[in-house]
Structures are given as C-alpha cells and as structure tokens.
Design an enzyme around this catalytic site. Structure first.
Site, PDB file in Angstrom:
ATOM      1  N   GLU A   1       0.817  -1.219   0.000  1.00  0.00           N
ATOM      2  CA  GLU A   1       0.000   0.000   0.000  1.00  0.00           C
ATOM      3  C   GLU A   1       0.848   1.265   0.000  1.00  0.00           C
ATOM      4  O   GLU A   1       0.325   2.374   0.077  1.00  0.00           O
ATOM      5  CB  GLU A   1      -1.003  -0.007   1.154  1.00  0.00           C
ATOM      6  CG  GLU A   1      -0.439  -0.301   2.510  1.00  0.00           C
ATOM      7  CD  GLU A   1      -1.513  -0.370   3.594  1.00  0.00           C
ATOM      8  OE1 GLU A   1      -2.661   0.037   3.352  1.00  0.00           O
ATOM      9  OE2 GLU A   1      -1.187  -0.833   4.695  1.00  0.00           O
TER      10      GLU A   1
ATOM     11  N   ASP B   1      -4.650   3.266   0.336  1.00  0.00           N
ATOM     12  CA  ASP B   1      -3.423   3.991   0.677  1.00  0.00           C
ATOM     13  C   ASP B   1      -2.485   4.099  -0.517  1.00  0.00           C
ATOM     14  O   ASP B   1      -1.782   5.097  -0.671  1.00  0.00           O
ATOM     15  CB  ASP B   1      -2.715   3.308   1.856  1.00  0.00           C
ATOM     16  CG  ASP B   1      -3.347   3.727   3.170  1.00  0.00           C
ATOM     17  OD1 ASP B   1      -3.586   4.933   3.347  1.00  0.00           O
ATOM     18  OD2 ASP B   1      -3.627   2.859   4.007  1.00  0.00           O
TER      19      ASP B   1
ATOM     20  N   CYS C   1      -7.505  -5.640  -1.473  1.00  0.00           N
ATOM     21  CA  CYS C   1      -8.469  -5.477  -0.376  1.00  0.00           C
ATOM     22  C   CYS C   1      -8.863  -4.018  -0.171  1.00  0.00           C
ATOM     23  O   CYS C   1      -9.607  -3.696   0.741  1.00  0.00           O
ATOM     24  CB  CYS C   1      -7.941  -6.087   0.914  1.00  0.00           C
ATOM     25  SG  CYS C   1      -6.474  -5.256   1.527  1.00  0.00           S
TER      26      CYS C   1
HETATM   27  C1  PEP Z   1      -6.035   0.145   1.935  1.00  0.00           C
HETATM   28  O1  PEP Z   1      -5.250   1.041   2.268  1.00  0.00           O
HETATM   29  O2  PEP Z   1      -6.422  -0.033   0.766  1.00  0.00           O
HETATM   30  C2  PEP Z   1      -6.586  -0.764   2.955  1.00  0.00           C
HETATM   31  C3  PEP Z   1      -7.299  -1.803   2.625  1.00  0.00           C
HETATM   32  O3  PEP Z   1      -6.362  -0.451   4.256  1.00  0.00           O
HETATM   33  P1  PEP Z   1      -7.142   0.720   5.031  1.00  0.00           P
HETATM   34  O4  PEP Z   1      -8.241   1.208   4.142  1.00  0.00           O
HETATM   35  O5  PEP Z   1      -7.659   0.132   6.295  1.00  0.00           O
HETATM   36  O6  PEP Z   1      -6.059   1.730   5.251  1.00  0.00           O
HETATM   37 MG    MG Z   2      -4.334   1.000   4.205  1.00  0.00          MG
END
Ligand code: PEP
Ligand code: MG
Length: 583
Positions: free
Chosen positions: A449, A473, A520
């Site tokens: 990320e 991110d 994700c």
């Molecule tokens: C992302 O950064 O895409 C991620 C799945 O984590 P979060 O949204 O919890 O930062």
């Molecule tokens: Mg993230």
C-alpha cells in the site's frame, strides 16, 4: 425551503428520513443510544455532574480574592444561571427521554440548538454569552468524562420519535448528520438502524466512508457545511449514488426518490439470487470473493452473501475509542476466535493493528501531527510499541488453533521493518511455547500500500506467503492526495496510469511466482473495476459484504482471457478512464 448539498457518493442507495444531528463540540464526546430502562440513571448521572459543577462555581465565588475585578463574580453568576437555565435542561432531558441519547450527546445537541439562537441575536452582549454557555457545558462534559461510564449497548433499533417538538408521532427513519464522525462513533452507530448518513468532512476512502459502506446504508461524505444547514428533525433525502443531500424536499421529490428507493430494493432482490452461484468467469476461471470486516460479528454478513473467507479483518477497530485502555491478550484472542469460529472453517485474514491518520486510537482531538498519514501509523506504530504488538501477535497465533488464520501486516516499506516484524512473530510464538499455550500455524502476508513496496515486490515475495494490495493507501501515497480530505477528493483517481501500473505489476509479479495476491482496498468492491482487475490477472478480491454480489455479477459475465489484451491497452493509455468507460 428545499435545498440541495453536494458531496461525495460513498455508499449506494437512497435514504429518506428525519435528521438526527450530532453536534461537533469542542470537546470530544461519545455518542450512543441508551436503553429505555437507563433513562432514569442517565438523568441522574447528568444531574450529579450539573450539581458538582454548580458547587464548584459557588466555591469559586467564595474564593475570589478581594482585589479581583468585580466582573469576575458577575461572570461566575452568569455561568451559574446558564447552568440552571430551563431551556438548556428541559431540552437536554428531552433528548435523553425521547431519543435515548446518552447524556453527553444530549448536552451537545441542545448546546448546538441554543448556540444557533445566540448567533441570531441582535444584541452583541447577548450574542457573546454563547461562549459562556459553551464553557459551562464543557465543564459538565469534563466532569462526566472524569466519572466516565462504560458505553451501553444501543437498543435494537433507533428510538421512536414520540413527544418531540414535532407534530408527527409515527416511526420514521432517521438519518445521521454530522460534521465529522470518529471511527469509534461509527462503530457505535453501526449497531443502530439509521437509514443513512451524511457528514461535512471525509473523502471517498476515508475510514468514515469505509465504515458507511460496511454498514450498507446510503451515505454522502464531504458535504462541506451540511451539518450547519440542516436542523434537528428536518426531512432529508440522501442519494448515495449521486452524492447529493436534499433538505426539506417537496412532495414531488419525495415521490421521485421513493420510486428510486424501491427500484434499488428490487435490484438487491435480484442480486441476492446469485449468493450460491459459484464465482467463475465465462471462460471457467475461478475467482475468490472475500470480505473486509471490522468486527467479529460481521462474519454473519460475510456468510450471508456467500463469501469464501475474510480477506481483511481491520483489527484496529477493537482498539479504538476505549479511553486509553487497550484490549489485553485474552480479550483480543476471544475476539479473533469469534471471527474464526463465525466463519465456520473458512480462512480469516487478520490484519495487525493499523492505527493512525484518520483512525486515531482515541479521538480526532489527539495530539495533532503535521502529516499523520506519513507519520507513526500502522506497522510503524506497532514496531515502536513492541509489548503491545507482541500481545496482539500472541492473540492472533492463539486464535489460529480454532481455524485457518492468515496474518496480514499493514504499510511495510523497508526491509528492516519486514525483518523486525518477522522476528517479533517468532518471539510471540516462543513466548506462547514458554507459557504452554497452544497456537496454530498462520500464513503471513504483507499489504502492498506504499509505492515503495509496490516497486519492491521481489523483496516481499522473499519473505511472505501472500500479498494484499491496499489500493486506498496506494492511491493516497502515489498521488499525494490525503484520502480523508474532501478538498482534494476530485484528484483522488483510482484510474491514474501510475496507480494502475503499480497494481498491475504487483499482480503480475505474484502470478509469475505462483504466490497468491488479493486486492483489499475499495477498488476491489467497485464493480466498474472488476473487468479491468480480471484482465490484469487478479483472481482474489476482498470487499465489504454488501458489494460481493454486484462484483460477482460482473465476474459471471466476464471472459477473463479476452479481457487480457484490453487491460494491457488500458494500462498503456494516457486516459485509461476513457477506455474503461468505452468497453
Ligand atoms: C487500503 O489502504 O487499501 C486498505 C485496505 O487499508 P485501510 O483502508 O484500512 O487503510
Ligand atoms: Mg491502508
């Protein structure tokens, strides 16, 4: 008078209901519904705080030095009068009794209403009394915080709107309107049946938006000053598809949006039939559809849509809004175990704590850092707090005795962080051995990320069993756009060629090495991106349960092998978004 406010569409569908305003006080307060049986004790709690503050003010009056300016005594008198003012206490009592707001929420709601009345006053002296009122309320809030009570579970549905200032006595849907909501508040609200919500702040992939999506209710964020424009109990339409909020709609608009709402429900009904259909493309490619969850109890929603596992359990939600008391090993172990058992043998990917930026541990008023998204967050924070991290690692390893557990590490960037993390995981299992506590095997994966990580995939493949691309991110850091800032939300572009290149190369490198890779971030749950990701070779998607069936519908209609050449053309295009739309 009807008016519309535009914001960012974050969770689909239409909600129509009366506004429940969460006032933004200068002090952080928790918001939750009490049980009807708790009204009396909540009123007593408030009464105790008010009496204590009154006593304090009287004591201060007696202690005023002789040579102090006489205005000081007069001011304390004003504060005492405001504290005992009928409009304040009658209003607060009403919010507690009729709406079942906790006392802090009731106080800030009433403060907001009276403040607006002060703002409209002609007389400058009276207008200035608003600041005094705020100070008095803050004293009461501070007293209550000192004598904090555990957060009560809310009732199974939002309270009836009886005996309100309004004429209607019917059960009507409620929509939440706020300046900003902390993720901890969002989790509280997740348990109540709001029909939708809207906030002034927030970007498309801010954590507020993510929780809204997981609640599967229409939501609009980044609607600038909506919380100042809407009043308690105004009728509001939230169009979560278009990112529009209509306040005080006409009857024609109500009918039109009511129709749209019913259409949405029909579409959901149609999609529900796909639940047990295997997720396979027209050319026979199997695609894994996993869910993102915030709490162990979300496993129920995951199974209800036919997901084959949890691709991302955001464990940080167990740690937030707990007034400094972090969950210990036993509490965490029980929570992870509930998620694992709830998934009935399907794999559960538990991400280690990803705290920081727009997911602060305590509140948005925590010590401000210059650049929180670039600061001590996620794995950086965990490595700086090894005792806390080891506690979490032990709890996850213990939960693995009860089913298939994968451990996912957020925001890794440096080889040294990778090594330190893996050493701590080894240490956690040694500690469990020494204590004679059973623990299971886990697969260990890393989030990709940070652009630096996406450009160092071979390093990650050397150390990890699987990778998971966090596009939220990855986009934020690649494009230098704060994902939570609505002012730059128009520049947050998941189709930017640089973003697509990083995603595509990560998928390709994993496929070349026969290593599993998933997305994700929110991109995985966006049906308009499904064909492109399939064409880039992705076979594992993790998203909110509410998005699974729409994405599955796209998969069932796609021919993955035919999409490959097109996906490469999109990658090489200067305007990938145009090609995506033309397909
Ligand atoms: C992302 O950064 O895409 C991620 C799945 O984590 P979060 O949204 O919890 O930062
Ligand atoms: Mg993230």
């Amino acid at each position: 008078m009807t008016f519309a406010v535009h914001g960012l569409a974050v969770a689909r569908g239409v909600a129509i209901g009366r506004a429940v305003l969460v006032a933004s006080s200068r002090m952080e307060v928790t918001h939750y519904f009490i049980q009807p049986t708790q009204v009396a004790s909540e009123l007593q709690r408030l009464g105790r705080a008010r009496d204590a503050v009154a006593e304090e003010l009287v004591r201060l009056q007696t202690e005023i030095p002789k040579d102090a300016p006489h205005e000081l005594a007069a001011l304390l008198n004003v504060h005492l009068m405001l504290l005992q003012d009928e409009t304040l206490s009658a209003g607060v009592h009403q919010w507690i009794k009729d709406r079942l707001y906790n006392a802090e929420w009731a106080l800030t709601t009433q403060l907001d209403i009276i403040s607006r009345q002060f703002d409209e006053m002609e007389d400058p002296y009276l207008r200035e009394r608003k600041a005094d009122l705020e100070q008095v309320v803050e004293r009461v809030l501070r007293y209550m915080k000192g004598a904090a009570q555990p957060v009560a579970a809310p009732p199974p549905r939002a309270p009836r709107q009886q005996d309100l200032l309004l004429d209607d006595t019917l059960d009507v849907p409620l929509v939440l309107v706020a300046h900003d909501l902390s993720p901890a508040d969002m989790l509280q609200f997740k348990k109540s049946l709001f029909a939708g919500f809207v906030t002034d702040l927030g970007g498309k992939t801010s954590h507020m938006a993510i929780v809204a999506r997981s609640m599967d209710i229409p939501a609009v964020v980044g609607a600038r000053s909506v919380s100042n424009l809407v009043r308690q109990d105004d009728w509001v339409i939230i169009d979560g598809d278009a990112g529009v909020v209509i306040v005080d709609p006409s009857s024609i608009m109500l009918a039109e949006y009511g129709f749209k709402q019913r259409q949405g429900e029909l579409e959901r009904g149609r999609l529900a039939r796909l639940k047990d259909t295997p997720s396979i493309t027209l050319d026979g490619q199997k695609v894994e559809l996993l869910v993102n969850i915030e709490q162990p109890e979300d496993a129920v929603a995951a199974l209800a849509v036919g997901a084959v596992g949890v691709g991302l359990f955001r464990s940080e939600f167990l740690f937030m809004g707990r007034q400094g008391r972090l969950p210990d090993e036993e509490e965490q172990y029980q929570a992870y175990r509930r998620a694992v058992e709830g998934m009935r043998g399907l794999p559960v990917t538990i991400r280690t704590i990803d705290i920081g930026a727009d997911k602060p541990l305590e509140s948005r008023h925590e010590a401000a850092h210059l650049n929180p998204a670039l600061g001590l967050r996620a794995i950086r924070w965990s490595l700086s707090e090894p005792a806390m991290f080891l506690t979490q690692l032990r709890a996850i390893l213990r939960a693995a005795v009860h089913g298939q557990v994968h451990m996912l590490i957020p925001m890794l960037t440096h080889a040294s962080e990778i090594r330190q993390t893996l050493e701590l995981i080894d240490k956690a299992s040694e500690q469990l051995d020494q204590r004679g506590l059973a623990h299971g095997p886990v697969k260990i994966g890393a989030m990709i990320e940070v652009p630096a990580a996406a450009l160092s995939v071979p390093l990650f493949l050397k150390y990890f069993d699987f990778l998971s691309i966090g596009t939220n991110d990855l986009i934020q850091y690649t494009l230098a756009i704060d994902r939570a800032d609505e002012a730059v939300a128009h520049l947050y572009d998941q189709m930017h060629p640089a973003v697509l290149r990083l995603v595509a190369d990560t998928i390709a490198a994993c496929n070349d090495h026969g290593r599993s890779v998933s997305v994700c971030g929110e991109m995985a749950g966006d049906p308009s991106m499904t064909r492109l990701l399939l064409g880039l070779g992705l076979r594992s998607f993790s998203m909110h349960p509410s998005q699974i069936l729409s994405v599955k519908q796209e998969i069932l209609r796609a021919d993955a092998s035919k999409l490959q050449a097109w996906a490469q053309a999109v990658l090489e295009s200067e305007e990938p978004a145009a090609l995506l739309q033309a397909e």
